[in-house]
Structures are given as C-alpha cells and as structure tokens.
Design a protein around this motif. Structure first.
Motif, PDB file in Angstrom:
ATOM      1  N   THR A 202      38.025  35.523  45.322  1.00  0.00           N
ATOM      2  CA  THR A 202      39.190  36.293  45.757  1.00  0.00           C
ATOM      3  C   THR A 202      40.416  35.408  45.944  1.00  0.00           C
ATOM      4  OG1 THR A 202      37.608  37.703  46.958  1.00  0.00           O
ATOM      5  CG2 THR A 202      39.930  38.115  47.333  1.00  0.00           C
ATOM      6  N   ILE A 203      40.226  34.195  46.429  1.00  0.00           N
ATOM      7  CA  ILE A 203      41.347  33.247  46.560  1.00  0.00           C
ATOM      8  C   ILE A 203      41.975  32.991  45.191  1.00  0.00           C
ATOM      9  CG2 ILE A 203      41.926  30.818  46.992  1.00  0.00           C
ATOM     10  CD1 ILE A 203      39.928  30.930  49.349  1.00  0.00           C
ATOM     11  N   TYR A 204      41.132  32.789  44.184  1.00  0.00           N
ATOM     12  CA  TYR A 204      41.662  32.528  42.844  1.00  0.00           C
ATOM     13  C   TYR A 204      42.201  33.793  42.183  1.00  0.00           C
ATOM     14  CZ  TYR A 204      40.566  27.612  42.784  1.00  0.00           C
ATOM     15  OH  TYR A 204      40.574  26.265  43.055  1.00  0.00           O
ATOM     16  N   MET A 205      41.749  34.967  42.636  1.00  0.00           N
ATOM     17  CA  MET A 205      42.371  36.203  42.147  1.00  0.00           C
ATOM     18  C   MET A 205      43.809  36.288  42.633  1.00  0.00           C
ATOM     19  SD  MET A 205      39.571  39.265  42.274  1.00  0.00           S
ATOM     20  CE  MET A 205      37.994  39.157  41.427  1.00  0.00           C
ATOM     21  N   VAL A 206      44.042  35.910  43.888  1.00  0.00           N
ATOM     22  CA  VAL A 206      45.407  35.882  44.414  1.00  0.00           C
ATOM     23  C   VAL A 206      46.270  34.973  43.547  1.00  0.00           C
ATOM     24  CG1 VAL A 206      46.874  35.178  46.341  1.00  0.00           C
ATOM     25  CG2 VAL A 206      44.731  36.387  46.795  1.00  0.00           C
TER      26      VAL A 206
ATOM     27  N   ALA B 293      49.921  46.755  37.632  1.00  0.00           N
ATOM     28  CA  ALA B 293      48.528  46.347  37.835  1.00  0.00           C
ATOM     29  C   ALA B 293      48.460  44.968  38.475  1.00  0.00           C
ATOM     30  CB  ALA B 293      47.784  46.356  36.497  1.00  0.00           C
ATOM     31  N   LEU B 294      49.317  44.058  38.011  1.00  0.00           N
ATOM     32  CA  LEU B 294      49.336  42.700  38.573  1.00  0.00           C
ATOM     33  C   LEU B 294      49.745  42.727  40.045  1.00  0.00           C
ATOM     34  CD1 LEU B 294      51.045  40.700  35.670  1.00  0.00           C
ATOM     35  CD2 LEU B 294      48.624  40.695  36.284  1.00  0.00           C
ATOM     36  N   ARG B 295      50.782  43.494  40.341  1.00  0.00           N
ATOM     37  CA  ARG B 295      51.270  43.560  41.723  1.00  0.00           C
ATOM     38  C   ARG B 295      50.229  44.211  42.633  1.00  0.00           C
ATOM     39  NH1 ARG B 295      55.725  45.932  40.703  1.00  0.00           N
ATOM     40  NH2 ARG B 295      56.935  44.023  40.441  1.00  0.00           N
ATOM     41  N   THR B 296      49.619  45.281  42.149  1.00  0.00           N
ATOM     42  CA  THR B 296      48.599  45.971  42.948  1.00  0.00           C
ATOM     43  C   THR B 296      47.377  45.080  43.144  1.00  0.00           C
ATOM     44  OG1 THR B 296      49.328  48.082  42.024  1.00  0.00           O
ATOM     45  CG2 THR B 296      47.207  48.057  43.142  1.00  0.00           C
ATOM     46  N   GLY B 297      46.972  44.370  42.084  1.00  0.00           N
ATOM     47  CA  GLY B 297      45.848  43.454  42.192  1.00  0.00           C
ATOM     48  C   GLY B 297      46.126  42.316  43.144  1.00  0.00           C
ATOM     49  N   TYR B 298      47.365  41.824  43.142  1.00  0.00           N
ATOM     50  CA  TYR B 298      47.771  40.749  44.048  1.00  0.00           C
ATOM     51  C   TYR B 298      47.648  41.193  45.502  1.00  0.00           C
ATOM     52  CZ  TYR B 298      50.898  37.355  46.316  1.00  0.00           C
ATOM     53  OH  TYR B 298      51.431  36.392  47.143  1.00  0.00           O
TER      54      TYR B 298
END
Length: 231
Positions: free
Chosen positions: A213-217, A5-10
């Motif tokens: 979105t920047i902070y999601m990355v 999930a983390l990798r896909t979200g990244y």
C-alpha cells in the motif's frame, strides 16, 4: 492515462494505510488493555465482554471494513493504468477483491451489530456460530475464506497485472508474497494451528499489505505528476 482513477487510487491508498495502521494500533491496545482471551464457551465470552474494554476491538473491525473498501478501489484504479495485455489479470483481481470486501465486511458488521446487541441483551441461544473469536464458528470460517482465498487471489492476480517500474515491481512482489502468506494461513486454519494462523495472518500479512500500500501511494502519486506534466 485516467486521471480520475489515479487520483481516486491515490486517496484510497492513503485511506488504506491509515486504516491498516489504525488496526495495528488497536490490536496492540487490545493486548495491552485486556488479558488474553482464549475461547472456552459462550458464557465465559459474555463475562469477558462485560468485564473488559471492547472499544478497541470494534474500532479495529470498522477500520478493516474501511481497508477492504479502499482495497477494492486501489485494485480498480490499478486496472485503469496497466497495459492492455495485463488488464485481464487486473479484472480478475478486481472481481476477487469485491468477494473479499463482501465476505469480511459481512462478518465485521455482524459482530458490531447483531452479536454486540444480543450480548448486551443477554440473548445467547445459538450465538456461538456467529461469534468470530470462536475459532471454529461458521462466521470465523467465512471470515478466513475472505481473508485467505478471496484476498489472496485478488493480490496474486493484481500483482501479475503490474509492470516493471520500481514502484510496480515493489507492489507486485509484496502482493504475490501476501498471496502465498494468506494461503499458508488458510492451511494453518484448516489444520487448526493457531501459531501458523497468527504468524501468517497478523505479522506476515500485515507487513506485506503495508509495503504494497505504501508503494501504491508512490505509484499513483508519480503517475499523477507525470500525467499533469503532459497536460
């Protein structure tokens, strides 16, 4: 923590930023390359499409479909990492994100396919209600429903699901701010105020979404690194 999930979200967050920046570039290009079009009637719109460069508009529409799809993935990935007590909010955010993606994608796909092909073939009878640059068309109203109600609620509930780390706090406030901004845009649309719609749905939403979105990355990358360090 769910590494997939983390990798896909990244990845989805990077795609989301790229799509949104690409959309902004296309938006500026449209203003620079073409004269500003103010809706009068379908005949004038046909002339405008035939005498101006429409490429940037269609590219921007494709990029917004890409962004909306990436947003669903971002929200779903967040739902996998938030605390158990906040998963209900994350789930609501995810459900509203699907509504957002479905409605706006329907609009943009109709513009790219049916509307474009009918305009190219001179088939204009009854087309007005399916042209989204006509501010009071049915399809424009559907598009605004997606961007304001569904996107706004998704942002609010997703924001409420986040914790208090620096990255999560930045995302939370950016998403909550965007929820307010798009609701203001909805009011502006219902009151037929083009200025309020432009300021909220272009400038305000654009800034809030980009920050979130920047902070999601950063959030997904940090948690991936933390997860790797413990394996």
């Amino acid at each position: 923590m769910n590494t997939k999930a983390l990798r896909t979200g990244y990845v989805a967050s990077i795609v989301g930023i790229s799509a949104f920046v690409g959309w902004a570039i296309c938006f500026v290009a449209i203003l620079v390359v073409n004269p500003l079009f103010m809706w009068t009637n379908v005949q004038d719109y046909i002339v405008s499409t035939q005498t101006t460069n429409q490429s940037f508009m269609y590219i921007a529409m494709v990029l917004m479909i890409v962004y909306a799809a990436s947003f669903v993935i971002q929200v779903s990935s967040i739902g996998e990492m938030v605390e158990e007590s906040n998963k209900f909010y994350a789930k609501l955010g995810g459900l509203f994100s699907i509504g957002f993606f479905s409605i706006i994608s329907l609009n943009y796909f109709v513009q790219i396919s049916a509307v474009r092909l009918q305009l190219n073939n001179g088939m204009t009878v009854g087309l007005e209600q399916f042209i989204h640059v006509y501010p009071i068309s049915v399809i424009a109203a559907m598009n605004m429903l997606g961007w304001t109600v569904f996107f706004g609620l998704s942002c609010v509930f997703t924001g409420l699901s986040l914790g208090n780390t620096r990255n999560e706090t930045m995302i939370k406030y950016a998403l909550l701010a965007n929820g307010v901004i798009v609701f203001v845009g909805l009011i502006g649309y219902l009151l037929d105020s083009a200025v309020v719609v432009f300021l909220s749905m272009n400038l305000g939403m654009g800034a809030a979404v980009l920050i979130a979105t920047i902070y999601m990355v950063k959030l997904f990358k940090t948690n991936l690194q933390h997860d790797s360090a413990h394996h």
